[in-house]
Scaffold this motif. Sequence first.
Motif, PDB file in Angstrom:
ATOM      1  N   GLN A  73       0.835  -1.209   0.000  1.00  0.00           N
ATOM      2  CA  GLN A  73       0.000   0.000   0.000  1.00  0.00           C
ATOM      3  C   GLN A  73       0.869   1.258   0.000  1.00  0.00           C
ATOM      4  O   GLN A  73       0.530   2.249  -0.655  1.00  0.00           O
ATOM      5  CB  GLN A  73      -0.928   0.013   1.224  1.00  0.00           C
ATOM      6  CG  GLN A  73      -1.921  -1.134   1.270  1.00  0.00           C
ATOM      7  CD  GLN A  73      -1.377  -2.330   2.042  1.00  0.00           C
ATOM      8  OE1 GLN A  73      -0.184  -2.622   1.984  1.00  0.00           O
ATOM      9  NE2 GLN A  73      -2.257  -2.998   2.776  1.00  0.00           N
ATOM     10  N   THR A  74       1.993   1.226   0.724  1.00  0.00           N
ATOM     11  CA  THR A  74       2.900   2.367   0.739  1.00  0.00           C
ATOM     12  C   THR A  74       3.529   2.559  -0.630  1.00  0.00           C
ATOM     13  O   THR A  74       3.693   3.694  -1.100  1.00  0.00           O
ATOM     14  CB  THR A  74       3.999   2.171   1.799  1.00  0.00           C
ATOM     15  OG1 THR A  74       3.386   1.919   3.069  1.00  0.00           O
ATOM     16  CG2 THR A  74       4.890   3.389   1.901  1.00  0.00           C
ATOM     17  N   GLU A  76       2.157   1.819  -3.453  1.00  0.00           N
ATOM     18  CA  GLU A  76       1.126   2.397  -4.318  1.00  0.00           C
ATOM     19  C   GLU A  76       0.984   3.897  -4.075  1.00  0.00           C
ATOM     20  O   GLU A  76       0.827   4.682  -5.025  1.00  0.00           O
ATOM     21  CB  GLU A  76      -0.206   1.682  -4.086  1.00  0.00           C
ATOM     22  CG  GLU A  76      -0.196   0.235  -4.566  1.00  0.00           C
ATOM     23  CD  GLU A  76      -1.412  -0.553  -4.106  1.00  0.00           C
ATOM     24  OE1 GLU A  76      -2.227   0.015  -3.328  1.00  0.00           O
ATOM     25  OE2 GLU A  76      -1.554  -1.725  -4.509  1.00  0.00           O
ATOM     26  N   LEU A  77       1.073   4.321  -2.809  1.00  0.00           N
ATOM     27  CA  LEU A  77       1.016   5.752  -2.499  1.00  0.00           C
ATOM     28  C   LEU A  77       2.225   6.477  -3.083  1.00  0.00           C
ATOM     29  O   LEU A  77       2.099   7.598  -3.602  1.00  0.00           O
ATOM     30  CB  LEU A  77       0.958   5.956  -0.980  1.00  0.00           C
ATOM     31  CG  LEU A  77      -0.338   5.534  -0.285  1.00  0.00           C
ATOM     32  CD1 LEU A  77      -0.176   5.630   1.232  1.00  0.00           C
ATOM     33  CD2 LEU A  77      -1.502   6.408  -0.735  1.00  0.00           C
ATOM     34  N   ASN A 347       3.516   6.334   6.766  1.00  0.00           N
ATOM     35  CA  ASN A 347       2.436   5.474   6.298  1.00  0.00           C
ATOM     36  C   ASN A 347       2.437   4.075   6.907  1.00  0.00           C
ATOM     37  O   ASN A 347       1.521   3.294   6.634  1.00  0.00           O
ATOM     38  CB  ASN A 347       2.514   5.344   4.768  1.00  0.00           C
ATOM     39  CG  ASN A 347       2.204   6.642   4.055  1.00  0.00           C
ATOM     40  OD1 ASN A 347       1.055   7.043   3.947  1.00  0.00           O
ATOM     41  ND2 ASN A 347       3.238   7.321   3.576  1.00  0.00           N
TER      42      ASN A 347
END
Length: 393
Positions: A73-74, A76-77, A347
């Motif tokens: 997820q990090t 992707e950010l 994050n």
Amino acid sequence: MDQQALLAAIGFLDQDLNYPDIANAVIGEFDDNRRDIIRNNGDVPPRNENYFEETVPRYTMDDFYRHFRMQRQTFELLTLALGRQNNPQVHIIPFEKKVLLGIWLLAKPESFLAAGDRFGLAPSSAHAIYSQIVDGVMNLMDDVITWPNMQRATAIANFYKNYNFLLLFHQVFRERSNGMPGVIGAIDGCHIPIKQPEANPIDFYNRKGYNSIILQAVCDHEMKFTNITVGMPGRMHDSRVFRNSPLYRQMMNAAHPLISPENHLIGDSAYPLLGSLLTPFRNNGHLNAATVNYNTKLSKIRCIIERAFGLLKGKFRRLKYLDMSDELLINKTVAVCCILHNFILNNERLNEGELLEEEAAEEVPAEMMPNEREGNERGQHKRNYIVDLLVRV
């Protein structure tokens, strides 16, 4: 291959496509392959063509984290943040693949040849992509490495002062005690090993016996960097690095001081004692119980910067040795690792298992400079006040 001929060949495509970019990418890849074939006596070098396309999508959360030092997820950010800098265009190589390659090269001390092979790219393409991603991450610096504003500084200072209350919420200070008021960060420097520079080998050869540049950094109570200076030669003393840094000039600006009078940084004895930078008492064999208590509490807080360096080097193993010749790219690589360090901490939860033991620094006491006399006097008054205060805590 002629660029004009290639452009003519694809001229029937949608007029919105960026033809020069497509042509240059194809020509570059063609030239890379041709050079590889020549070097290998006509044999096409084997490459892992499907690592990004097939292997990475099958990674578990733990597998992805182990290889790329951040949660999916990090990543992707990060890709979204970097993607906003690029004009919409056709990418011969998927942008996500470029970002993963850049992170891979920072996370592991691999050559561009080995990394390029894993991602199905020529070494020259891997190097070009690495430089592109490094430049992209550099553009995030002002948003990710930020000096605490007044509200944030107060919150940090209160954290240090009220440590026992906030212990349940911040595991990074477990089993450490303090009570020292006004601290908004800890400062220190660490060595980043590099190969011997051709132009100036002497200045970069440090006292520990290897070539290095120095990363000076300030971090807060969460191990996030709030200020960095990168690139001073390894032979420089910490106090000289500090005095040559933009941070020092901002701290010494009487008209527009960076740090309010009630706040301060903390550092070891290699730094000058100032009203905005508190250091320990020199152990001359005559310290009393109150000054020993002050030194002990300061040391327990100050070690957070050493832990931040340990986490930085634990995540980004390329910092163990930068086998590069481009001085600018060397400095950018170190800065980018610091930016990603903060981005990840913003994050994700801290992973203490990644901390590397940071090599103890040689603390050569700093001598006071003439322009620091007034600041030094304020520092002495403030330090003595805090010594008395801590006795009553």
